[in-house]
Design a protein around this motif. Structure first.
Motif, PDB file in Angstrom:
ATOM      1  N   GLU A 191      -9.561   2.839   9.931  1.00  0.00           N
ATOM      2  CA  GLU A 191     -10.225   1.832   9.114  1.00  0.00           C
ATOM      3  C   GLU A 191     -10.071   2.072   7.620  1.00  0.00           C
ATOM      4  OE1 GLU A 191     -14.263   1.450  10.269  1.00  0.00           O
ATOM      5  OE2 GLU A 191     -13.804   0.803  12.309  1.00  0.00           O
ATOM      6  N   ASN A 192     -10.138   3.340   7.213  1.00  0.00           N
ATOM      7  CA  ASN A 192     -10.043   3.631   5.785  1.00  0.00           C
ATOM      8  C   ASN A 192      -8.667   4.178   5.394  1.00  0.00           C
ATOM      9  OD1 ASN A 192     -10.115   6.142   6.888  1.00  0.00           O
ATOM     10  ND2 ASN A 192     -11.917   6.881   5.760  1.00  0.00           N
ATOM     11  N   GLY A 193      -7.704   4.076   6.337  1.00  0.00           N
ATOM     12  CA  GLY A 193      -6.339   4.473   6.020  1.00  0.00           C
ATOM     13  C   GLY A 193      -6.065   5.950   6.074  1.00  0.00           C
ATOM     14  N   SER A 194      -6.959   6.717   6.667  1.00  0.00           N
ATOM     15  CA  SER A 194      -6.718   8.159   6.747  1.00  0.00           C
ATOM     16  C   SER A 194      -7.182   8.683   8.105  1.00  0.00           C
ATOM     17  CB  SER A 194      -7.445   8.899   5.624  1.00  0.00           C
ATOM     18  OG  SER A 194      -8.850   8.746   5.745  1.00  0.00           O
ATOM     19  N   GLY A 195      -6.555   9.777   8.526  1.00  0.00           N
ATOM     20  CA  GLY A 195      -6.935  10.391   9.787  1.00  0.00           C
ATOM     21  C   GLY A 195      -5.870  11.335  10.288  1.00  0.00           C
ATOM     22  N   THR A 196      -6.264  12.147  11.270  1.00  0.00           N
ATOM     23  CA  THR A 196      -5.344  13.084  11.922  1.00  0.00           C
ATOM     24  C   THR A 196      -4.820  12.448  13.189  1.00  0.00           C
ATOM     25  OG1 THR A 196      -6.581  14.972  11.033  1.00  0.00           O
ATOM     26  CG2 THR A 196      -5.134  15.393  12.916  1.00  0.00           C
ATOM     27  N   PHE A 197      -3.499  12.436  13.347  1.00  0.00           N
ATOM     28  CA  PHE A 197      -2.887  11.712  14.451  1.00  0.00           C
ATOM     29  C   PHE A 197      -3.420  12.159  15.812  1.00  0.00           C
ATOM     30  CE2 PHE A 197       1.023  11.622  11.478  1.00  0.00           C
ATOM     31  CZ  PHE A 197       0.451  10.599  10.735  1.00  0.00           C
ATOM     32  N   ALA A 198      -3.532  13.469  15.999  1.00  0.00           N
ATOM     33  CA  ALA A 198      -3.938  14.003  17.305  1.00  0.00           C
ATOM     34  C   ALA A 198      -5.340  13.544  17.692  1.00  0.00           C
ATOM     35  CB  ALA A 198      -3.858  15.523  17.294  1.00  0.00           C
ATOM     36  N   ASP A 199      -6.179  13.268  16.702  1.00  0.00           N
ATOM     37  CA  ASP A 199      -7.547  12.815  16.995  1.00  0.00           C
ATOM     38  C   ASP A 199      -7.556  11.452  17.682  1.00  0.00           C
ATOM     39  OD1 ASP A 199      -8.487  15.114  15.843  1.00  0.00           O
ATOM     40  OD2 ASP A 199      -9.080  14.184  13.944  1.00  0.00           O
ATOM     41  N   PHE A 200      -6.446  10.742  17.568  1.00  0.00           N
ATOM     42  CA  PHE A 200      -6.351   9.417  18.173  1.00  0.00           C
ATOM     43  C   PHE A 200      -5.427   9.420  19.383  1.00  0.00           C
ATOM     44  CE2 PHE A 200      -7.494   8.875  13.750  1.00  0.00           C
ATOM     45  CZ  PHE A 200      -8.537   7.965  13.810  1.00  0.00           C
ATOM     46  N   GLY A 254       0.840  -1.193   0.000  1.00  0.00           N
ATOM     47  CA  GLY A 254       0.000   0.000   0.000  1.00  0.00           C
ATOM     48  C   GLY A 254       0.877   1.247   0.000  1.00  0.00           C
ATOM     49  N   ARG A 255       0.303   2.353  -0.373  1.00  0.00           N
ATOM     50  CA  ARG A 255       1.048   3.606  -0.470  1.00  0.00           C
ATOM     51  C   ARG A 255       0.239   4.707   0.203  1.00  0.00           C
ATOM     52  NH1 ARG A 255       4.960   5.906  -4.076  1.00  0.00           N
ATOM     53  NH2 ARG A 255       4.522   8.102  -4.579  1.00  0.00           N
ATOM     54  N   TYR A 256       0.873   5.406   1.158  1.00  0.00           N
ATOM     55  CA  TYR A 256       0.170   6.419   1.939  1.00  0.00           C
ATOM     56  C   TYR A 256       0.969   7.718   1.974  1.00  0.00           C
ATOM     57  CZ  TYR A 256      -2.877   2.668   3.400  1.00  0.00           C
ATOM     58  OH  TYR A 256      -3.785   1.639   3.389  1.00  0.00           O
ATOM     59  N   LYS A 257       0.226   8.809   2.017  1.00  0.00           N
ATOM     60  CA  LYS A 257       0.826  10.143   2.013  1.00  0.00           C
ATOM     61  C   LYS A 257       0.688  10.768   3.403  1.00  0.00           C
ATOM     62  CE  LYS A 257      -0.246  12.860  -1.395  1.00  0.00           C
ATOM     63  NZ  LYS A 257      -1.036  13.797  -2.263  1.00  0.00           N
ATOM     64  N   ILE A 258       1.814  11.250   3.944  1.00  0.00           N
ATOM     65  CA  ILE A 258       1.807  11.970   5.217  1.00  0.00           C
ATOM     66  C   ILE A 258       1.774  13.460   4.917  1.00  0.00           C
ATOM     67  CG2 ILE A 258       3.082  12.447   7.345  1.00  0.00           C
ATOM     68  CD1 ILE A 258       4.291   9.683   7.144  1.00  0.00           C
ATOM     69  N   VAL A 259       0.866  14.180   5.552  1.00  0.00           N
ATOM     70  CA  VAL A 259       0.726  15.618   5.304  1.00  0.00           C
ATOM     71  C   VAL A 259       0.944  16.401   6.593  1.00  0.00           C
ATOM     72  CG1 VAL A 259      -0.848  15.307   3.357  1.00  0.00           C
ATOM     73  CG2 VAL A 259      -1.773  15.554   5.664  1.00  0.00           C
ATOM     74  N   PRO A 298      -4.480   7.643   2.165  1.00  0.00           N
ATOM     75  CA  PRO A 298      -4.017   6.725   1.114  1.00  0.00           C
ATOM     76  C   PRO A 298      -3.622   7.483  -0.147  1.00  0.00           C
ATOM     77  CG  PRO A 298      -6.403   6.627   1.339  1.00  0.00           C
ATOM     78  CD  PRO A 298      -5.909   7.470   2.465  1.00  0.00           C
ATOM     79  N   ASP A 299      -2.549   7.024  -0.782  1.00  0.00           N
ATOM     80  CA  ASP A 299      -2.130   7.587  -2.057  1.00  0.00           C
ATOM     81  C   ASP A 299      -2.519   6.654  -3.194  1.00  0.00           C
ATOM     82  OD1 ASP A 299      -0.764   9.854  -3.229  1.00  0.00           O
ATOM     83  OD2 ASP A 299       0.845   8.472  -3.810  1.00  0.00           O
ATOM     84  N   ASP A 300      -3.113   5.525  -2.829  1.00  0.00           N
ATOM     85  CA  ASP A 300      -3.670   4.599  -3.816  1.00  0.00           C
ATOM     86  C   ASP A 300      -4.969   4.059  -3.229  1.00  0.00           C
ATOM     87  OD1 ASP A 300      -2.762   2.950  -1.837  1.00  0.00           O
ATOM     88  OD2 ASP A 300      -1.370   1.790  -3.089  1.00  0.00           O
TER      89      ASP A 300
END
Length: 341
Positions: free
Chosen positions: A316-325, A258-263, A293-295
Motif C-alpha cells: 500500500e505504501n510502496g515498501s516491503g520485504t518480498f518474502a513477507d508476501f 514513480g521511483r523505487y529503490k530495491i535493496v 519509494p525513492d520519492d
C-alpha cells in the motif's frame, strides 16, 4: 679424363633434374591435397553443422536409431533410478561445476506444470527444462557454450541411451550432437536446465534476460500466449496477498512516474541494488529482497513473473520485504495509485 668428367657431370645433371621433378610433383600433390582439404572445409568437412573444440556440434540433427524410446516414466519402465536424470551429478547445480555437459544413460521428458507454468516439460527429477531464444529451431542449433552451458546445463543423453516419454508427442523430440552424446531438442529447440533451480519445480530461469523460457511439450515458450506474448492480465485484479485493503479502492496506473529503490538487506536502506522507475507495469531485475519509494510513496504491486504475471501482492505504501508476501523473487512491479471515486 674429359670423357670421365663429361659422363660424371651428365650423371650429376640427371640426378639434379630428377630431384627437381620429384619436388615439383610433391608440390603438386601437396597443393591438390590442400585444395581438397579446403573444399571439404567449405562443405562442412562431411559433418553437419559447426563444431566446438570440445567436439560439440552447434547444429544439425542426428540419427536416432541407436536410442531407445519408451512410453511412460523411468520408474514405470523399471529404470535404474540412481542413474540418468536422477544421478547425483545430473542435478542442475552439480552440472554448473563441471566444464563438460553430463551425459546421461537415460532422460525422461514429462508434460507437467511448475509454478505458474502450465504446461511445461520437466525431466525425470522434476526439474524444468528451458529453451533459449538465441538458439535456432530449424535447423536445430545451440548457441550456448562455455560459461553459458555452466549456467544453463544442456540436457544430454548417451548415443545409445534411453528416452522415456511421458505425455509428449515423440515427433516433437529430436537431438543434436553435443560432445560424445546427444542434446535433446523439443519442437526443434535445444533444451537446458538452470543451475539456480535447486529444487524440483523451481522456475527461477523463466524470463531471464528476456530470452530464456520454460519449454512446452510442443517446443513453445511456457507461460506465453499463443502469439508468443505474455498472457494478458489486469495488474489491478486478482492474486493480491498481504496488505490488500480494498476499502482504499482499485489500484490504477500512476498519473506520474514513480521511483523505487530495491535493496538487498531490508534492514539496511543503503544496500541498494537497483532503481526502478516508471508508471504502470515495469519489469525489474530478479534480485534484491525488499523495495521502498525513492520519492513520494504510493501503492505498488509486486509480481513473481515478467510483465506483471504470476503471483502478486499489494504494497500500500510502496515498501516491503518480498518474502513477507510469499514471493521470493520479484520480476516486475506495477507502479500505481489508488483510483479516486
Amino acid at each position: 679424363m674429359s670423357t670421365f668428367w663429361k659422363s660424371r657431370n651428365g650423371t650429376l645433371m640427371e640426378l639434379l633434374m630428377g630431384v627437381c621433378v620429384s619436388r615439383t610433383r610433391s608440390s603438386v600433390f601437396a597443393a591438390v591435397a590442400l585444395a581438397g582439404s579446403l573444399l571439404l572445409t567449405a562443405c562442412g568437412g562431411g559433418d553437419e553443422g559447426s563444431q566446438k573444440a570440445d567436439g560439440s556440434n552447434a547444429a544439425g540433427s542426428v540419427d536416432q536409431s541407436q536410442l531407445s524410446f519408451k512410453s511412460g516414466t523411468a520408474k514405470q519402465n523399471n529404470a535404474n533410478l540412481s542413474t540418468g536424470d536422477l544421478a547425483a551429478d545430473a542435478a542442475p547445480v552439480s552440472q554448473s561445476k563441471v566444464s563438460s555437459p553430463v551425459i546421461r544413460k537415460w532422460v525422461q521428458l514429462s508434460a507437467s506444470s511448475a509454478g505458474d507454468l502450465d504446461p511445461v516439460v520437466t525431466n525425470g527429477a522434476g526439474f524444468v527444462l528451458y529453451r533459449f531464444d538465441k538458439d535456432n529451431a530449424d535447423p536445430s542449433k545451440s548457441n550456448c557454450f562455455d560459461d553459458c552451458q555452466k549456467t544453463w546445463p544442456p540436457l544430454v543423453v548417451a548415443s545409445n541411451g534411453k528416452v522415456f516419454i511421458d505425455g509428449i508427442d515423440k515427433s516433437k523430440i529430436g537431438f543434436i550432437k553435443r560432445g560424445k552424446g546427444f542434446q535433446v531438442t523439443i519442437g526443434g529447440w535445444p533444451v537446458y536446465l538452470f543451475s539456480k533451480d535447486t529444487a524440483p519445480g523451481d522456475t527461477n530461469g523463466q524470463g531471464v534476460q528476456g530470452t530464456w523460457f520454460g519449454v512446452t511439450p510442443d517446443g513453445e515458450r511456457a507461460g506465453q500466449a499463443s502469439d508468443g506474448s505474455a498472457p494478458e492480465v489486469d495488474p489491478a485484479d486478482g492474486g493480491q496477498q498481504g496488505g490488500d485493503d480494498q476499502s482504499k479502492g482499485e489500484v490504477v496506473e500512476r498519473a506520474e512516474e514513480g521511483r523505487y529503490k530495491i535493496v538487498e538487506d531490508p534492514n539496511d536502506p543503503d544496500s541498494a541494488s537497483g532503481i526502478v522507475s516508471g508508471k504502470g507495469c515495469v519489469n525489474t531485475p530478479s534480485f534484491g529482497a525488499a523495495i521502498g519509494p525513492d520519492d513520494a510513496s504510493g501503492p505498488i504491486k509486486i509480481w513473481s513473473g515478467k510483465d506483471c504475471t504470476g503471483k502478486s501482492a499489494l504494497l500500500e505504501n510502496g515498501s516491503g520485504t518480498f518474502a513477507d508476501f510469499g514471493i521470493d523473487k520479484v520480476n516486475s512491479i506495477f507502479i500505481g495509485q489508488f483510483a479516486t471515486n
